[in-house]
Scaffold this motif. Structure first.
Motif: not given
Length: 496
Positions: A109-123
């Motif tokens: 899921d490219y949305v999950e990946l690009t969000q992670a690169l912005s410091g956004i994740s499920k945590s």
């Protein structure tokens, strides 16, 4: 779109069309691919890797002459795409990667990946490391820090706390993935203490729940420490996230106006991120002369030749302004002190290596991870040469959300040095102590205290730097996110 990128796209399209002749089309048997088998995903992966991958020439399956026809209807090519069944991830790992590649990865899921690169994740907001119990398969977890405004921030857990189990099960090297990184959003930690030099359970429990879209500000702590006649800027920086570049520049503005004489840059838990942010941070430390080379990029043989034939500059220079046009607040230092561990990687190492030709970089702590290659996010946007652009999400194939993050090249510093795959060795070795992690900013915290002593040349409050329980981290929470230990670029070639 930049002139460089347009040139690259045109050359790529020419190269792609020139690889297939009319004879190839008519002489090659064709077979209809199974639409349910995800062949389009594998096709996107192969074509992107064939052109961009740093080790393309070393992987037989990516050779330009591997298939006479790379249309999805070609029998040989389609059978190859289905070599791992309907599992694109397995296909990427087993068929397309160079044996020595430790860092290229995929995400469905490219949305999950690009969000992670912005410091956004499920945590749940607890960042931790795992160490191995000597002569055992058991693991001990230790809390590195707690992300503000997270679930963990509301619980009685803090930096330095230890845990030996999850949901009543002792952590081992065979079960920690399921227990800590499995599908369950909630887990209960079984806490522990150090007693007589050993980590033992104390019967306490802490329950944490992961929340969606938690964004971590990488600027964890910034302050000015006045001691020994010095004004020492101290920055705990936990990720090169370009969405916070302006805030980072503001921090250096405060350092500058505060008249700091020295800087301690704490990158011990920073796994990397944006190459451009590392360039900006380095400019804030060293200077803004845009004629000074910060890095030189080296791509695979195919793309490097294209760049050289077109006399394209693959060097990147120190910056005078941020991406938003704000003047860089530079301290213009001649020496910087950098705190590192085995978790300091990618863009963190790039800062150290990029500054080395220009100033004295005093590295304190442990050897870094050793990631000197950069990557880029690629998606099924064939008209944009597979390069992800947030402005083109409507151009990505609607039936293919997969993304890959392959290594594209290696960054050299101004002296041409890039050989640190084994990690950057510290000038002053000092391991973190499982029994005494200390608090960020505390003058008794071992690594900070050591840096202050080096800066001031005088004794500090802490005089004993012996390590009672030295630890060698097996893995960490950040390594199990899509971000991982990534050093990524956002445009090709080197146009940020």
């Amino acid at each position: 779109m930049s002139t460089y990128l347009k040139t690259g796209l045109l050359l790529f399209l020419f190269w792609m069309t020139s690889c297939v002749t009319e004879d190839d089309i008519y002489l090659t048997e064709t077979v209809e691919p199974n639409p349910d088998a995800g062949v389009a995903v594998q096709d996107f992966m192969w074509k992107a890797m064939n052109f961009w991958y740093f080790w393309q020439a070393e992987v037989d399956n990516l050779a330009d002459d591997r298939f006479p026809n790379t249309s999805q209807g070609s029998r040989d090519y389609t059978q190859f795409l289905l070599s791992e069944g309907d599992d694109p991830g397995k296909f990427f790992d087993k068929q397309l990667l160079f044996d020595e590649d430790r860092f290229s990865f995929y995400n469905d899921d490219y949305v999950e990946l690009t969000q992670a690169l912005s410091g956004i994740s499920k945590s749940n907001g607890m960042e931790f490391g795992l160490v191995r119990v000597p002569e055992s398969n058991d693991l001990v977890g230790y809390v590195r820090y707690i992300v503000p405004n997270s679930d963990a921030a509301t619980k009685t857990i803090r930096r330095g706390d230890l845990f030996t189990g999850v949901n009543g099960t002792t952590l081992t090297d065979s079960n920690y993935l399921d227990l800590l990184f499995g599908s369950s959003a909630t887990y209960t930690l079984n806490m522990a203490n150090v007693v007589d030099g050993k980590v033992v359970s104390n019967g306490e429990e802490v329950t944490l729940t992961k929340q969606d879209n938690l964004q971590e500000n990488p600027i964890f702590l910034d302050e000015i420490i006045e001691t020994g006649g010095k004004k020492i800027a101290y920055l705990v920086y936990n990720g090169f996230t370009n969405e916070f570049d302006e805030q980072l520049n503001d921090v250096f503005g405060r350092f500058k106006s505060g008249g700091v004489t020295d800087l301690v840059l704490d990158l011990r838990y920073n796994p990397g991120g944006s190459v451009n942010t590392s360039r900006l941070l380095s400019s804030m430390i060293y200077g803004t002369n845009t004629k000074d080379v910060f890095l030189k990029a080296r791509y695979n043989e195919k793309y490097q030749k294209i760049l050289e034939d077109r006399n394209t500059d693959v060097q990147e220079y120190f910056a005078a302004k941020t991406g938003s046009g704000t003047p860089i607040n530079s301290l213009k230092l001649k020496k910087v002190y950098v705190l590192t561990t085995q978790s300091s990687a990618s863009a963190s190492e790039l800062v150290i290596n990029g500054l080395e030709p220009y100033m004295d970089v005093v590295q304190i702590g442990e050897k870094t991870r050793g990631k000197n290659e950069f990557s880029v996010t690629m998606v099924d946007d064939r008209d944009n040469n597979y390069l992800y652009s947030p402005k083109r999400v409507n151009k990505i194939a609607s039936d293919n959300r997969w993304a890959i993050q392959p290594l594209l090249g290696r960054n050299e510093n101004a002296d041409g040095f890039s050989d640190y795959t084994a990690g950057l060795e510290p000038d002053i070795t000092l391991r973190e102590d499982l029994s005494n992690l200390g608090n960020f900013g505390d003058l008794n915290e071992p690594l900070l205290a050591k840096a202050i002593r080096e800066i001031t040349g005088t004794a500090t409050a802490k005089t004993d730097f012996s390590v009672a329980l030295p630890m060698e981290t097996v893995t960490s929470s950040k390594l199990h996110t899509p971000m991982g230990d990534t050093m990524y670029v956002t445009d090709i070639p080197i146009v940020w």
